[in-house]
Write a protein that holds these residues in place. Structure first.
Motif, mmCIF file in Angstrom:
data_model
loop_
_atom_site.group_PDB
_atom_site.id
_atom_site.type_symbol
_atom_site.label_atom_id
_atom_site.label_comp_id
_atom_site.label_asym_id
_atom_site.label_seq_id
_atom_site.Cartn_x
_atom_site.Cartn_y
_atom_site.Cartn_z
ATOM 1 N N VAL A 1 1.040 -1.164 0.158
ATOM 2 C CA VAL A 1 -0.073 -0.118 0.075
ATOM 3 C C VAL A 1 0.819 1.170 -0.053
ATOM 4 O O VAL A 1 1.795 1.269 0.986
ATOM 5 C CB VAL A 1 -1.126 -0.066 1.076
ATOM 6 C CG1 VAL A 1 -1.807 1.382 1.199
ATOM 7 C CG2 VAL A 1 -1.927 -1.070 1.163
ATOM 8 N N PHE A 2 0.741 2.048 -0.997
ATOM 9 C CA PHE A 2 1.553 3.207 -1.119
ATOM 10 C C PHE A 2 0.830 4.491 -1.267
ATOM 11 O O PHE A 2 -0.575 4.730 -1.336
ATOM 12 C CB PHE A 2 2.185 3.175 -2.536
ATOM 13 C CG PHE A 2 3.145 2.010 -2.696
ATOM 14 C CD1 PHE A 2 4.220 1.960 -2.060
ATOM 15 C CD2 PHE A 2 2.640 0.883 -3.673
ATOM 16 C CE1 PHE A 2 4.844 0.933 -2.396
ATOM 17 C CE2 PHE A 2 3.432 -0.091 -4.018
ATOM 18 C CZ PHE A 2 4.509 -0.133 -3.085
ATOM 19 N N ASN A 3 1.129 5.789 -0.529
ATOM 20 C CA ASN A 3 0.726 6.935 -0.734
ATOM 21 C C ASN A 3 0.433 7.236 -2.185
ATOM 22 O O ASN A 3 1.509 6.893 -3.059
ATOM 23 C CB ASN A 3 1.627 7.865 0.019
ATOM 24 C CG ASN A 3 1.568 7.938 1.528
ATOM 25 O OD1 ASN A 3 0.569 7.516 2.008
ATOM 26 N ND2 ASN A 3 2.915 7.953 2.130
ATOM 27 N N THR A 4 -0.719 7.926 -2.439
ATOM 28 C CA THR A 4 -1.045 7.897 -3.786
ATOM 29 C C THR A 4 0.035 8.537 -4.697
ATOM 30 O O THR A 4 0.528 9.856 -4.260
ATOM 31 C CB THR A 4 -2.424 8.609 -4.110
ATOM 32 O OG1 THR A 4 -3.440 8.055 -3.333
ATOM 33 C CG2 THR A 4 -2.731 8.910 -5.413
ATOM 34 N N ALA B 165 2.648 3.054 3.262
ATOM 35 C CA ALA B 165 1.667 3.576 3.963
ATOM 36 C C ALA B 165 1.312 2.629 5.054
ATOM 37 O O ALA B 165 0.519 1.486 4.408
ATOM 38 C CB ALA B 165 0.616 4.185 3.311
ATOM 39 N N TYR C 13 -3.217 5.252 8.122
ATOM 40 C CA TYR C 13 -4.187 6.002 7.073
ATOM 41 C C TYR C 13 -4.896 7.181 7.562
ATOM 42 O O TYR C 13 -5.004 7.314 8.791
ATOM 43 C CB TYR C 13 -5.153 4.797 6.255
ATOM 44 C CG TYR C 13 -6.394 4.421 7.425
ATOM 45 C CD1 TYR C 13 -7.273 5.297 7.721
ATOM 46 C CD2 TYR C 13 -6.221 3.257 8.027
ATOM 47 C CE1 TYR C 13 -8.551 4.958 8.361
ATOM 48 C CE2 TYR C 13 -7.491 2.808 8.630
ATOM 49 C CZ TYR C 13 -8.249 3.721 9.161
ATOM 50 O OH TYR C 13 -9.483 3.207 9.936
ATOM 51 N N THR D 69 -8.483 9.413 2.631
ATOM 52 C CA THR D 69 -7.522 9.756 1.867
ATOM 53 C C THR D 69 -7.519 8.359 0.894
ATOM 54 O O THR D 69 -7.800 7.308 1.303
ATOM 55 C CB THR D 69 -6.355 9.952 2.600
ATOM 56 O OG1 THR D 69 -6.473 11.105 3.494
ATOM 57 C CG2 THR D 69 -5.059 9.924 1.789
ATOM 58 N N THR D 70 -6.754 8.533 -0.377
ATOM 59 C CA THR D 70 -6.972 7.555 -1.391
ATOM 60 C C THR D 70 -5.488 7.047 -1.232
ATOM 61 O O THR D 70 -4.566 7.941 -1.517
ATOM 62 C CB THR D 70 -7.252 7.935 -2.672
ATOM 63 O OG1 THR D 70 -8.574 8.471 -2.474
ATOM 64 C CG2 THR D 70 -7.320 6.954 -3.604
ATOM 65 N N TYR D 71 -5.272 5.714 -1.405
ATOM 66 C CA TYR D 71 -4.074 5.107 -1.409
ATOM 67 C C TYR D 71 -3.963 4.300 -2.873
ATOM 68 O O TYR D 71 -5.038 3.595 -3.339
ATOM 69 C CB TYR D 71 -3.765 4.280 -0.232
ATOM 70 C CG TYR D 71 -3.777 5.253 0.965
ATOM 71 C CD1 TYR D 71 -2.476 5.678 1.539
ATOM 72 C CD2 TYR D 71 -4.983 5.446 1.593
ATOM 73 C CE1 TYR D 71 -2.553 6.468 2.549
ATOM 74 C CE2 TYR D 71 -4.761 6.131 2.943
ATOM 75 C CZ TYR D 71 -3.789 6.711 3.303
ATOM 76 O OH TYR D 71 -3.778 7.569 4.310
ATOM 77 N N ASP D 72 -2.542 3.941 -3.275
ATOM 78 C CA ASP D 72 -2.551 2.851 -4.145
ATOM 79 C C ASP D 72 -2.158 1.510 -3.686
ATOM 80 O O ASP D 72 -1.356 1.590 -2.747
ATOM 81 C CB ASP D 72 -1.398 3.227 -5.269
ATOM 82 C CG ASP D 72 -1.462 4.700 -5.745
ATOM 83 O OD1 ASP D 72 -2.751 4.939 -6.265
ATOM 84 O OD2 ASP D 72 -0.727 5.525 -6.065
ATOM 85 N N GLN E 43 -6.901 1.486 -6.549
ATOM 86 C CA GLN E 43 -6.972 2.400 -5.367
ATOM 87 C C GLN E 43 -8.213 2.141 -4.509
ATOM 88 O O GLN E 43 -9.083 1.564 -4.630
ATOM 89 C CB GLN E 43 -7.159 3.693 -6.136
ATOM 90 C CG GLN E 43 -5.959 4.233 -7.122
ATOM 91 C CD GLN E 43 -6.140 5.683 -7.383
ATOM 92 O OE1 GLN E 43 -7.200 6.288 -7.987
ATOM 93 N NE2 GLN E 43 -5.063 6.478 -7.052
ATOM 94 N N ALA F 244 -9.654 5.066 2.158
ATOM 95 C CA ALA F 244 -9.579 4.877 3.829
ATOM 96 C C ALA F 244 -11.090 5.030 4.561
ATOM 97 O O ALA F 244 -11.624 6.087 4.093
ATOM 98 C CB ALA F 244 -8.350 5.440 4.417
#
Length: 381
Positions: free
Chosen positions: A34-37, A43, A46, A50-53, A118, A121
């Motif tokens: 899981v990465f910060n977008t 990440a 959270y 917020t949206t994460y990749d 994506q 959270a």
């Protein structure tokens, strides 16, 4: 429809149940990241909304699979759906089960072992991602393949929620101290050490309690900067006082509540003895910053109301509005000159009736007011 990766609530079946293990490609496992977008920064905590990749890779120790498949779910502590998936890559779909669980899975077998989607959270709670996958030989049957016998898991917990903040950088001129020859504003109040160290907008009609914010330098005076979601004053979502410099620049940091974070705002600049000015359009937020120049064009106008005053090649806020307690609107009237009659002749003071902002109360201030008397601002109050 269900999920067959061995995750809670899935009935116990795994990818290996149908496709075998270890199969022709060794022990199949899945890896979740899981990465910060838009980054490759992992990440583990959270922020709500917020949206994460998310990236799932199907790993195989031997052989050369021709195709890959996978499933991914995000569950809370009660094995219910956590957050929301969105924007799957080509060849991947999001299936909504009747129990509310979202299953991200391949819609066709893909030659790459990496799958992306994506995820937004939830408001709170620990989130566990579970994933499993298949390495297939491409014979359109489940023989000769390999499936993961247990799920990979990735856990995220809520982090401390930062207070959203927007840096607002503006250029604006005030008519009172503006020098048409130099193209700058005079700083006589600052030269006489009359500009207070604390911002002056903590009284009526502004009632702004904030602490100072600004960049020291060739200071003209304090101004108050506000953000509105619409043109009405009732839509103000944040304010900050800052120090306006001689070249018209001012920069402030405005903190917002999470519910007031939008992609664009109207920007308002107020001064204690000038009419307020507002951007004529919504201004976009780019990388948590707003930049706007009031000096190059007229500001917000509507109906018979005024925006700014043209001073040759630039625009400036109208001077002379020393009394700003009018609850209906912003207008230069006789009430603005009343304090001048009381203070006329005084010098070395910081007061609203000093319309040209030189520290002296004299006929020059009355002339400024007389020229603009009757002008009213279009900015809604």
């Amino acid at each position: 429809m269900n999920y067959f990766i061995g995750a809670p609530g899935g009935g116990g079946a795994t990818c290996a149940t149908c496709h075998g293990s270890p199969g022709n490609f060794g022990l199949i496992t899945a890896d979740i990241q899981v990465f910060n977008t838009g980054t490759t920064v992992p990440a583990t905590n959270y922020t709500a909304g917020t949206t994460y990749d998310i990236e799932v890779e199907i790993l195989h120790p031997i052989g050369s699979p021709g195709r890959f498949g996978f499933q991914l779910v995000a569950l809370d502590s009660t094995s219910s759906q956590a957050g929301a998936f969105m924007n799957p890559m080509s060849g991947v779909s999001i299936v909504n089960l009747t129990n509310g669980i979202e299953v991200v899975e391949h819609s066709s077998f893909i030659t790459s072992p990496i799958f992306t989607v994506q995820w937004a959270a939830p408001s709170t709670g620990t989130v566990n991602f579970y994933a499993g996958g298949v390495a297939a030989n491409g014979n359109e049957q489940n023989s000769g393949d390999g499936g993961s016998p247990s799920p990979a898991m990735y856990t995220m917990t809520p982090g401390s929620t930062p207070i959203p903040q927007i840096t607002v950088s503006l250029n604006a001129f005030l008519e009172g101290p503006y020098n048409v020859t130099s193209g700058l504003m005079e700083t006589q109040l600052n030269q006489q050490s009359l500009v207070p160290s604390a911002q002056p907008y903590n009284t009526l009609p502004w009632n702004y309690p904030g602490t100072p914010s600004g960049t020291p330098g060739a200071v003209v005076d304090w101004v108050l900067v506000s953000l509105r979601t619409a043109d009405a004053a009732s839509t103000i979502v944040g304010q900050a006082a800052g120090l306006l410099l001689a070249d018209g620049s001012v920069s402030v940091d405005i903190q917002l509540s999470p519910s007031d974070v939008f992609s664009e705002y109207y920007v308002v600049l107020e001064h204690r003895n000038h009419l307020p000015i507002m951007s004529p359009v919504l201004v976009q937020v780019i990388n948590n910053e707003i930049n706007y120049d009031f000096t190059q064009a007229n500001s917000y106008t509507t109906g018979a109301g005024f925006g700014q005053k043209s001073l040759g090649q630039v625009w400036a806020a109208y001077a002379g509005n020393g009394d700003q307690l009018n609850a209906i609107g912003h207008e230069l009237t006789g009430s603005d000159i009343l304090e001048w009659f009381v203070e006329n002749g005084n010098f070395g003071i910081y007061i609203n009736s000093d319309f040209n902002m030189d520290g002296d109360i004299n006929a020059n201030d009355r002339i400024v007011w007389s020229i603009n008397n009757g002008i009213f601002s279009a900015v809604p109050r």
